[in-house]
Motif scaffolding. Structure first.
Motif, PDB file in Angstrom:
ATOM      1  N   GLU A 158     -23.586  12.412  21.010  1.00 14.65           N
ATOM      2  CA  GLU A 158     -23.165  13.277  22.050  1.00 14.65           C
ATOM      3  C   GLU A 158     -23.060  12.297  23.214  1.00 14.65           C
ATOM      4  O   GLU A 158     -23.127  11.148  23.337  1.00 14.65           O
ATOM      5  CB  GLU A 158     -24.377  13.984  22.505  1.00 14.65           C
ATOM      6  CG  GLU A 158     -25.746  13.288  22.933  1.00 14.65           C
ATOM      7  CD  GLU A 158     -26.607  13.920  23.260  1.00 14.65           C
ATOM      8  OE1 GLU A 158     -26.731  15.165  23.280  1.00 14.65           O
ATOM      9  OE2 GLU A 158     -27.613  13.362  23.518  1.00 14.65           O
ATOM     10  N   GLU A 159     -22.263  12.867  24.229  1.00 16.82           N
ATOM     11  CA  GLU A 159     -21.905  11.912  25.267  1.00 16.82           C
ATOM     12  C   GLU A 159     -22.977  11.976  26.161  1.00 16.82           C
ATOM     13  O   GLU A 159     -23.853  12.727  26.507  1.00 16.82           O
ATOM     14  CB  GLU A 159     -20.543  12.663  26.005  1.00 16.82           C
ATOM     15  CG  GLU A 159     -19.394  12.636  25.531  1.00 16.82           C
ATOM     16  CD  GLU A 159     -18.119  13.144  26.388  1.00 16.82           C
ATOM     17  OE1 GLU A 159     -18.513  13.443  27.485  1.00 16.82           O
ATOM     18  OE2 GLU A 159     -17.059  13.416  25.662  1.00 16.82           O
ATOM     19  N   VAL A 160     -23.217  10.978  26.933  1.00 16.66           N
ATOM     20  CA  VAL A 160     -24.072  10.424  27.941  1.00 16.66           C
ATOM     21  C   VAL A 160     -23.803   9.904  28.990  1.00 16.66           C
ATOM     22  O   VAL A 160     -22.732   9.240  29.008  1.00 16.66           O
ATOM     23  CB  VAL A 160     -25.497   9.641  27.271  1.00 16.66           C
ATOM     24  CG1 VAL A 160     -26.244  10.424  26.036  1.00 16.66           C
ATOM     25  CG2 VAL A 160     -24.854   8.413  26.958  1.00 16.66           C
ATOM     26  N   ALA A 162     -22.719   7.125  31.720  1.00 19.55           N
ATOM     27  CA  ALA A 162     -22.260   5.850  31.419  1.00 19.55           C
ATOM     28  C   ALA A 162     -23.424   4.891  31.779  1.00 19.55           C
ATOM     29  O   ALA A 162     -23.737   3.876  31.388  1.00 19.55           O
ATOM     30  CB  ALA A 162     -21.033   5.415  32.197  1.00 19.55           C
ATOM     31  N   VAL A 165     -26.274   4.555  29.093  1.00 13.85           N
ATOM     32  CA  VAL A 165     -26.076   4.060  27.609  1.00 13.85           C
ATOM     33  C   VAL A 165     -27.036   2.970  27.015  1.00 13.85           C
ATOM     34  O   VAL A 165     -27.160   2.779  25.873  1.00 13.85           O
ATOM     35  CB  VAL A 165     -24.700   3.505  27.464  1.00 13.85           C
ATOM     36  CG1 VAL A 165     -23.463   4.589  27.726  1.00 13.85           C
ATOM     37  CG2 VAL A 165     -24.380   2.434  28.342  1.00 13.85           C
ATOM     38  N   ILE A 170     -25.290   3.233  20.569  1.00 13.69           N
ATOM     39  CA  ILE A 170     -23.910   3.859  21.030  1.00 13.69           C
ATOM     40  C   ILE A 170     -22.848   3.353  20.078  1.00 13.69           C
ATOM     41  O   ILE A 170     -23.197   2.266  19.488  1.00 13.69           O
ATOM     42  CB  ILE A 170     -23.524   3.110  22.387  1.00 13.69           C
ATOM     43  CG1 ILE A 170     -24.651   3.348  23.450  1.00 13.69           C
ATOM     44  CG2 ILE A 170     -22.088   3.210  22.758  1.00 13.69           C
ATOM     45  CD1 ILE A 170     -24.646   4.816  23.783  1.00 13.69           C
ATOM     46  N   SER A 175     -10.516   7.931  16.824  1.00 11.36           N
ATOM     47  CA  SER A 175     -10.898   9.495  16.600  1.00 11.36           C
ATOM     48  C   SER A 175      -9.973   9.845  15.415  1.00 11.36           C
ATOM     49  O   SER A 175      -8.751   9.516  15.396  1.00 11.36           O
ATOM     50  CB  SER A 175     -10.481   9.961  18.000  1.00 11.36           C
ATOM     51  OG  SER A 175     -10.312  11.432  17.796  1.00 11.36           O
ATOM     52  N   ARG A 179     -13.517  16.070  16.982  1.00 11.23           N
ATOM     53  CA  ARG A 179     -15.103  15.786  16.885  1.00 11.23           C
ATOM     54  C   ARG A 179     -15.472  14.721  15.947  1.00 11.23           C
ATOM     55  O   ARG A 179     -16.758  14.474  15.845  1.00 11.23           O
ATOM     56  CB  ARG A 179     -15.785  17.224  16.640  1.00 11.23           C
ATOM     57  CG  ARG A 179     -15.671  18.074  17.747  1.00 11.23           C
ATOM     58  CD  ARG A 179     -16.675  19.225  17.429  1.00 11.23           C
ATOM     59  NE  ARG A 179     -16.837  20.179  18.915  1.00 11.23           N
ATOM     60  CZ  ARG A 179     -17.586  19.735  19.942  1.00 11.23           C
ATOM     61  NH1 ARG A 179     -18.533  18.755  19.831  1.00 11.23           N
ATOM     62  NH2 ARG A 179     -17.530  20.760  21.082  1.00 11.23           N
ATOM     63  N   SER A 197     -18.709   2.845  24.100  1.00 14.82           N
ATOM     64  CA  SER A 197     -18.174   4.120  24.534  1.00 14.82           C
ATOM     65  C   SER A 197     -19.656   4.698  25.219  1.00 14.82           C
ATOM     66  O   SER A 197     -20.544   3.907  25.464  1.00 14.82           O
ATOM     67  CB  SER A 197     -17.879   4.906  23.500  1.00 14.82           C
ATOM     68  OG  SER A 197     -19.141   5.288  22.617  1.00 14.82           O
ATOM     69  N   ASN A 198     -19.485   5.986  25.639  1.00 18.64           N
ATOM     70  CA  ASN A 198     -20.703   6.622  25.972  1.00 18.64           C
ATOM     71  C   ASN A 198     -21.157   7.824  24.955  1.00 18.64           C
ATOM     72  O   ASN A 198     -21.698   8.631  25.566  1.00 18.64           O
ATOM     73  CB  ASN A 198     -20.371   7.287  27.381  1.00 18.64           C
ATOM     74  CG  ASN A 198     -19.463   8.481  27.208  1.00 18.64           C
ATOM     75  OD1 ASN A 198     -18.670   8.492  26.421  1.00 18.64           O
ATOM     76  ND2 ASN A 198     -19.497   9.398  28.194  1.00 18.64           N
ATOM     77  N   LEU A 199     -20.942   7.254  23.810  1.00 18.76           N
ATOM     78  CA  LEU A 199     -21.169   8.339  22.711  1.00 18.76           C
ATOM     79  C   LEU A 199     -22.641   7.776  22.180  1.00 18.76           C
ATOM     80  O   LEU A 199     -22.567   6.723  21.478  1.00 18.76           O
ATOM     81  CB  LEU A 199     -20.124   8.634  21.785  1.00 18.76           C
ATOM     82  CG  LEU A 199     -18.920   9.231  22.102  1.00 18.76           C
ATOM     83  CD1 LEU A 199     -17.788   9.061  20.976  1.00 18.76           C
ATOM     84  CD2 LEU A 199     -19.307  10.723  22.547  1.00 18.76           C
ATOM     85  N   HIS A 245     -19.162  14.640  16.916  1.00 16.26           N
ATOM     86  CA  HIS A 245     -19.652  14.688  18.117  1.00 16.26           C
ATOM     87  C   HIS A 245     -20.244  16.286  18.052  1.00 16.26           C
ATOM     88  O   HIS A 245     -19.360  17.118  17.635  1.00 16.26           O
ATOM     89  CB  HIS A 245     -18.549  14.714  19.144  1.00 16.26           C
ATOM     90  CG  HIS A 245     -18.634  14.998  20.401  1.00 16.26           C
ATOM     91  ND1 HIS A 245     -17.795  14.506  21.459  1.00 16.26           N
ATOM     92  CD2 HIS A 245     -19.958  15.520  21.104  1.00 16.26           C
ATOM     93  CE1 HIS A 245     -18.457  14.925  22.705  1.00 16.26           C
ATOM     94  NE2 HIS A 245     -19.583  15.306  22.370  1.00 16.26           N
TER      95      HIS A 245
END
Length: 289
Positions: A158-160, A162, A165, A170, A175, A179, A197-199, A245
């Motif tokens: 999931e995105e968080v 920045a 992180v 992470i 891609s 998703r 990334s911020n994933l 995602h």
């Protein structure tokens, strides 16, 4: 088909002391249901039939919760409370649930290693016992679908923000769709400047059985523990790993503020509480303004 799941639930829950001095943090209720029951239900709703819970000292309440209580059932029959009786029987029949104790708290990677003989040579799901997912399609089912499409281990992400992180594992990768990503790196709690990334890894996995040999070759990492993220980095050198995602919202019950937020959100979803509780919240906010 993936039919086995592992739920690590051996942590001490020190952030919830004194409430967790004599009960597992996974048994803290969101209204009237223990956190871990939401997790088990997600696995069952995803087609899982066999669940191994990795527990620890002082976690016997989890075993008792998923076992039958004949005295309680008899009392409910006497009171002619059929709905509660049926719920108690359903709870004990959710799945084939097994337990094993993690002898020392050496991290998530070490906890997963205890499932090696139970899982055998099958892919399996991992659901963290203190993380609840709120989604239309169970998040574990989303990962299983991705595993079946691409044929490799899958990590929920999931995105968080920045600037947060450094609190998470992470991932980085290319891609493949809106998703799905194919991973090229994983970093456990990186510095903000070093994050790919911020994933962030979101507490759900579908793993190939090769993860066990990777864990075996993984040394102590952050916090002097065997980190699952480090083992996944080794596994990535041998096979493709994918990130999904997630569609849904992750509720981390590992800290008090998020626990409170989750309780409020879930209360507002319950038909019997929604309107009076919303009214109560509005009254409190007006009094404080």
């Amino acid at each position: 088909m993936i039919k086995k799941a592992v739920i690590p639930a051996a942590g001490l829950g020190t952030r919830f002391l004194p409430a967790t001095k004599a009960q597992p943090k996974e048994m803290l209720p969101i209204i009237d249901m223990p956190t871990i029951q939401y997790v088990v239900q997600e696995a069952v709703d995803s087609g899982i039939e066999d669940i191994l819970i990795i527990s620890g000292k002082g976690k016997r309440a989890i075993e008792d919760h998923f076992d039958r209580n004949h005295e309680l059932e008899a009392r409910l029959v006497e009171k002619e409370d059929r709905s509660l009786y049926d719920e108690m029987r359903r709870l004990s029949d959710l799945a084939n649930i097994h337990f094993v104790r993690q002898k020392e708290l050496n991290g998530l990677g070490d906890a997963i290693s205890y499932a090696r003989h139970h899982v055998g040579n099958e892919p399996f799901a991992v659901l963290l016992g203190d993380t609840i997912m709120d989604s239309v399609i169970p998040v574990t089912q989303q990962l299983i679908d991705t595993y079946e499409q691409y044929g490799g281990s899958v990590i929920a992400v999931e995105e968080v923000p920045a600037d947060k992180v450094n609190r998470y594992g992470i991932i980085g990768g290319k891609s493949l769709s809106d998703r799905i990503l194919e991973l090229d790196t994983l970093v456990e709690k990186p510095a903000i400047s070093e994050a790919p990334s911020n994933l962030a890894i979101a507490g759900r996995y579908v793993l190939s059985p090769e993860i066990f040999s990777a864990i075996e070759q993984t040394g102590m990492g952050k916090n002097n523990e065997i980190q699952l993220t480090d083992a996944l980095r080794l596994l990535l050198k041998r096979e493709c790993i994918y990130a999904h995602h997630i569609e849904g919202k992750r509720h981390d019950i590992g800290n008090k503020l998020d626990f409170l937020k989750t309780t409020v959100e879930f209360a507002l979803k319950r038909p019997e509480f929604a309107e009076p509780f919303r009214k109560f919240l509005k009254e409190i906010l007006q009094d404080k303004s």
